[in-house]
Write an enzyme that holds these catalytic residues in place. Sequence first.
Site, PDB file in Angstrom:
ATOM      1  N   GLU A   1      37.719  34.806  33.364  1.00 25.32           N
ATOM      2  CA  GLU A   1      38.681  35.818  33.789  1.00 25.32           C
ATOM      3  C   GLU A   1      39.826  35.862  32.789  1.00 25.32           C
ATOM      4  O   GLU A   1      40.737  35.024  32.833  1.00 25.32           O
ATOM      5  CB  GLU A   1      39.216  35.500  35.194  1.00 25.32           C
ATOM      6  CG  GLU A   1      38.207  35.666  36.302  1.00 25.32           C
ATOM      7  CD  GLU A   1      37.914  37.123  36.632  1.00 25.32           C
ATOM      8  OE1 GLU A   1      38.333  38.016  35.873  1.00 25.32           O
ATOM      9  OE2 GLU A   1      37.240  37.357  37.654  1.00 25.32           O
TER      10      GLU A   1
ATOM     11  N   HIS B   1      39.233  45.491  39.928  1.00 28.57           N
ATOM     12  CA  HIS B   1      39.572  46.143  38.670  1.00 28.57           C
ATOM     13  C   HIS B   1      39.684  47.647  38.885  1.00 28.57           C
ATOM     14  O   HIS B   1      38.795  48.237  39.502  1.00 28.57           O
ATOM     15  CB  HIS B   1      38.486  45.885  37.627  1.00 28.57           C
ATOM     16  CG  HIS B   1      38.097  44.449  37.495  1.00 28.57           C
ATOM     17  ND1 HIS B   1      37.073  43.871  38.221  1.00 28.57           N
ATOM     18  CD2 HIS B   1      38.612  43.468  36.724  1.00 28.57           C
ATOM     19  CE1 HIS B   1      36.970  42.596  37.898  1.00 28.57           C
ATOM     20  NE2 HIS B   1      37.889  42.316  37.002  1.00 28.57           N
TER      21      HIS B   1
ATOM     22  N   GLU C   1      36.473  46.943  50.896  1.00 29.98           N
ATOM     23  CA  GLU C   1      36.055  45.580  51.207  1.00 29.98           C
ATOM     24  C   GLU C   1      36.360  45.191  52.655  1.00 29.98           C
ATOM     25  O   GLU C   1      35.552  44.529  53.305  1.00 29.98           O
ATOM     26  CB  GLU C   1      36.741  44.584  50.268  1.00 29.98           C
ATOM     27  CG  GLU C   1      36.235  44.617  48.853  1.00 29.98           C
ATOM     28  CD  GLU C   1      36.700  43.418  48.045  1.00 29.98           C
ATOM     29  OE1 GLU C   1      37.326  42.506  48.616  1.00 29.98           O
ATOM     30  OE2 GLU C   1      36.424  43.395  46.825  1.00 29.98           O
TER      31      GLU C   1
ATOM     32  N   GLU D   1      42.576  38.229  32.282  1.00 29.31           N
ATOM     33  CA  GLU D   1      43.068  39.391  33.012  1.00 29.31           C
ATOM     34  C   GLU D   1      44.572  39.595  32.862  1.00 29.31           C
ATOM     35  O   GLU D   1      45.349  38.633  32.816  1.00 29.31           O
ATOM     36  CB  GLU D   1      42.714  39.277  34.502  1.00 29.31           C
ATOM     37  CG  GLU D   1      41.216  39.350  34.730  1.00 29.31           C
ATOM     38  CD  GLU D   1      40.833  39.463  36.181  1.00 29.31           C
ATOM     39  OE1 GLU D   1      39.774  40.050  36.450  1.00 29.31           O
ATOM     40  OE2 GLU D   1      41.577  38.963  37.043  1.00 29.31           O
TER      41      GLU D   1
ATOM     42  N   CYS E   1      40.934  41.601  45.552  1.00 27.11           N
ATOM     43  CA  CYS E   1      41.186  41.675  44.121  1.00 27.11           C
ATOM     44  C   CYS E   1      40.078  42.488  43.476  1.00 27.11           C
ATOM     45  O   CYS E   1      39.013  42.681  44.059  1.00 27.11           O
ATOM     46  CB  CYS E   1      41.290  40.297  43.493  1.00 27.11           C
ATOM     47  SG  CYS E   1      39.843  39.252  43.751  1.00 27.11           S
TER      48      CYS E   1
ATOM     49  N   HIS F   1      33.510  39.773  31.039  1.00 26.22           N
ATOM     50  CA  HIS F   1      33.681  38.444  31.618  1.00 26.22           C
ATOM     51  C   HIS F   1      32.857  37.360  30.913  1.00 26.22           C
ATOM     52  O   HIS F   1      32.935  36.190  31.285  1.00 26.22           O
ATOM     53  CB  HIS F   1      33.323  38.464  33.101  1.00 26.22           C
ATOM     54  CG  HIS F   1      34.292  39.229  33.948  1.00 26.22           C
ATOM     55  ND1 HIS F   1      34.199  40.589  34.137  1.00 26.22           N
ATOM     56  CD2 HIS F   1      35.388  38.833  34.643  1.00 26.22           C
ATOM     57  CE1 HIS F   1      35.183  40.992  34.924  1.00 26.22           C
ATOM     58  NE2 HIS F   1      35.919  39.944  35.244  1.00 26.22           N
TER      59      HIS F   1
ATOM     60  N   HIS G   1      41.422  42.339  30.197  1.00 19.07           N
ATOM     61  CA  HIS G   1      41.242  43.612  30.890  1.00 19.07           C
ATOM     62  C   HIS G   1      42.189  43.697  32.085  1.00 19.07           C
ATOM     63  O   HIS G   1      42.746  42.707  32.544  1.00 19.07           O
ATOM     64  CB  HIS G   1      39.782  43.776  31.345  1.00 19.07           C
ATOM     65  CG  HIS G   1      39.303  42.679  32.245  1.00 19.07           C
ATOM     66  ND1 HIS G   1      38.777  41.493  31.769  1.00 19.07           N
ATOM     67  CD2 HIS G   1      39.257  42.582  33.602  1.00 19.07           C
ATOM     68  CE1 HIS G   1      38.431  40.717  32.784  1.00 19.07           C
ATOM     69  NE2 HIS G   1      38.718  41.358  33.911  1.00 19.07           N
TER      70      HIS G   1
END
Length: 203
Positions: A136, A91, A109, A138, A89, A47, A54
């Site tokens: 970001e 990874h 979460e 992504e 959200c 980042h 990614h």
Amino acid sequence: MPITPPNGRSAETAAPPAPSGSADPIMLELVDEDGTTIGTAEKLSAHLPPGRLHRAFSVFLFDEAGRLLLQRRALGKYHSPGVWSNTCCGHPYPGEPPFVAAARRTGEELGIAPVLLREAGTVRYNHPDPASGLVEQEYNHLFAGLVRAAPRPDPLEIGETAFVTPDQLARLRADHPFSAWFPTVLDAARPAIRELTGAAAGW
């Protein structure tokens, strides 16, 4: 009811082991512009400007009234703290299917399991975060689903949650900051969201 990812494996058995200790670096999958894995990188390093492309995922969960579950990110988050964003959200771990990662992270979460979760497309974006200076970059796998249980958020991850209609979302966005990626992922997921919630929900 169990969540079944597209490859037919259950979410309980498809995920690889999580990192073994808190001191271990969190690794992400680096991908090319087609979403093909080309390597791994430590989370924070991926980042740092200009960012390294990614794999990521974004989840949109709705209640039976067609309201979207939002979260306000905890103030202690290193990236985009205190802003509102979509349901969840994150990874995938290297080698972890995005569907499995989305289901896993939603539970971690928010303390809930979707009763339905389906793929909603992919989107590639480049969003700098002005507050942190992080970027970001992504290739994001989108998911939309339904939830019936009340959220039980982890306070280290989430400061607040809210179920909102489209009109309530518009008012919230007018008065409060949202994550830089939120408009991009919402717009990309809209066709699947409309199919899921029906025209009457207004998404």
